[in-house]
Design a protein around this motif. Structure first.
Motif, PDB file in Angstrom:
ATOM      1  N   GLU A  33      98.186  31.005   6.485  1.00 40.11           N
ATOM      2  CA  GLU A  33      97.208  30.686   5.747  1.00 40.11           C
ATOM      3  C   GLU A  33      96.413  29.483   6.156  1.00 40.11           C
ATOM      4  O   GLU A  33      96.922  28.469   6.751  1.00 40.11           O
ATOM      5  CB  GLU A  33      98.150  30.041   4.559  1.00 40.11           C
ATOM      6  N   SER A  43      94.790  31.470  -6.441  1.00 40.00           N
ATOM      7  CA  SER A  43      96.016  31.553  -6.913  1.00 40.00           C
ATOM      8  C   SER A  43      96.504  30.249  -7.566  1.00 40.00           C
ATOM      9  O   SER A  43      97.447  30.186  -8.467  1.00 40.00           O
ATOM     10  CB  SER A  43      97.177  32.043  -5.985  1.00 40.00           C
ATOM     11  N   GLY A 330      90.859  40.278  -8.608  1.00 40.00           N
ATOM     12  CA  GLY A 330      89.871  39.783  -9.814  1.00 40.00           C
ATOM     13  C   GLY A 330      90.280  38.652 -10.525  1.00 40.00           C
ATOM     14  O   GLY A 330      90.809  37.816 -10.126  1.00 40.00           O
TER      15      GLY A 330
END
Ligand SMILES: Cc1cc2nc3c(=O)[nH]c(=O)nc-3n(C[C@H](O)[C@H](O)[C@H](O)COP(=O)(O)OP(=O)(O)OC[C@H]3O[C@@H](n4cnc5c(N)ncnc54)[C@H](O)[C@@H]3O)c2cc1C
Length: 378
Positions: A33, A43, A330
């Motif tokens: 990450e 997120s 999405g």
């Protein structure tokens, strides 16, 4: 020295973490990450409400399937979901869309009820029920408010518990054959299977790997947070959304959050809210409610990244052995994550398409990247 793994995952958002947790049961997972913490981008910026007022047939099937996981997660997860009503409203022009959404919601859920002015006000006393504002509404009493922190951390714990590694602050800078990855800091990792779960950057990662991109579109969405009137307790208010994408509103730690349901094309970036979108959000709240947005206490924006057909993508790239797409989540990456992770696990391992997913009405052809590549080459 090059570190090796069975599955190398790029991206510590919901997509990479949920699939990593499943793959970690089958081999060594290393998840890279770029940011210092997981969930820094989309997120961590979601409003994490699971409902049927978004997406097409496939997304709704993935949403319906994922509810069981949220409501009865494995023991290692903290509680993930609180049942909270989803109230859909319409002005005169939106009534046909509301009728259609009610029909669709009933096809997935039981606790659905058409409301008159009084019963809608019982859910949300600030609704402006008037000929030029709200004229129709229905409620799905069993929407789910998800806890994104518990979800991301639960999946991260599952990866580590199975012997996997999550390496934060590690941006992938180049990708060589057989998936030898170099980071900006000069570390290298290698695995036969590379999972591209880089959200808005998924096409960029593909290009690094020499893989044909899917032409994903990152679209920015804006949220404002404001104080409710001092005489109103909003704690138990529902998620309130117009039948078409125009405005939504939801309680947030004693305050209210709202969005103009904007979709502004953007580059992959640390998305920031735009003043105009914030003003539109405030205006639309006043169109449908008696609320007055006097002071915005907090605001944010995030990217929702879509494939051309707005269905998430999972599957091996047809042009590059071992390169696995997990992208295009999405505006529904959290509410569909359990289903998508199960799909990704089966496709990575090459096992049968999960029967339960098939029974939910989702086929491999709807999800695999081939559908997009065929389109872009015609
Ligand atoms: C305002 C807003 C509201 C939303 N509301 C909802 C909702 O109610 N319900 C719902 O289900 N969804 C919602 N969403 C959508 C949801 O947030 C996304 O679908 C989901 O977060 C996408 O997850 P992801 O893992 O694909 O992407 P991300 O969370 O963006 O993760 C991708 C990660 O890849 C990393 N990365 C990129 N390039 C590299 C590199 N080269 N090396 C290493 N790492 C890299 C990034 O740093 C990033 O952390 C909302 C989104 C927004 C913005």
């Amino acid at each position: 020295m090059t570190k090796t793994a069975d599955f190398l995952i790029i991206g510590g958002g919901i997509a990479g973490l949920s699939t990593g947790a499943r793959l970690a049961k089958h081999g060594k997972v290393v998840l890279l990450e770029a940011e210092e913490a997981i969930g820094y981008h989309s997120s961590g910026r979601s409003v994490t409400f699971s409902h049927f007022g978004i997406g097409g047939v496939t997304v709704r099937a993935l949403t319906a399937y994922s509810r069981a996981f949220f409501q009865s997660p494995p023991d290692s997860f903290d509680p993930l979901a609180a049942v909270r009503p989803a109230l859909f409203i319409a002005n005169q022009a939106m009534v046909p869309a509301l009728d259609e959404l009610e029909r669709i919601t009933r096809s997935h859920a039981d606790a659905v009820e058409r409301l008159d002015a009084q019963s809608a006000a019982d859910y949300c006393p600030a609704l402006r029920w008037a000929p030029d504002a709200v004229v129709a509404a229905f409620v799905h009493r069993e929407g789910l408010k998800l806890d994104q922190h518990a979800l991301l951390q639960g999946y991260a714990r599952a990866i580590r518990a199975a012997g996997g590694e999550i390496v934060n602050g590690t941006r992938v800078a180049s990708i060589g054959p057989r998936w030898r990855v170099q980071t900006e800091a000069g570390d290298s990792y290698e695995a036969p299977i590379l999972v591209d779960a880089a959200g808005a950057w998924a096409d960029h990662v593909a290009k690094l790997a020499g893989v044909q991109p899917l032409r994903l579109s990152p679209l920015r969405r804006t949220i404002i947070v404001f104080d409710p009137p001092s005489d109103m307790s909003v704690r138990d208010w529902p998620f309130v959304k117009t039948a078409v994408d125009y405005m939504y509103l939801m309680p947030d730690s004693g305050r209210l959050l709202a969005s103009p349901v904007d979709e502004n094309p953007d580059e992959p970036c640390d998305a920031q809210p735009d003043e105009l979108d914030m003003a539109i959000a405030a205006h639309r709240v006043t169109e449908f409610t008696t609320l007055d947005v006097r002071r915005i206490t907090h605001k944010w924006a995030g990217l929702r990244t879509f494939a051309a057909d707005r269905v998430p993508v999972a599957g091996f790239a047809p042009d590059a052995e071992g390169f696995f797409w997990l992208a295009g989540q999405g505006g529904y990456g959290l509410q569909t994550a359990p289903a998508m992770a199960e799909i990704a696990e089966a496709l990575v391992l090459g096992t049968a398409w999960p029967q339960a997913i098939a029974a939910a009405g989702v086929t491999m052809e709807q999800i695999r990247p081939e559908r997009l590549l065929q389109r872009s080459s015609t």
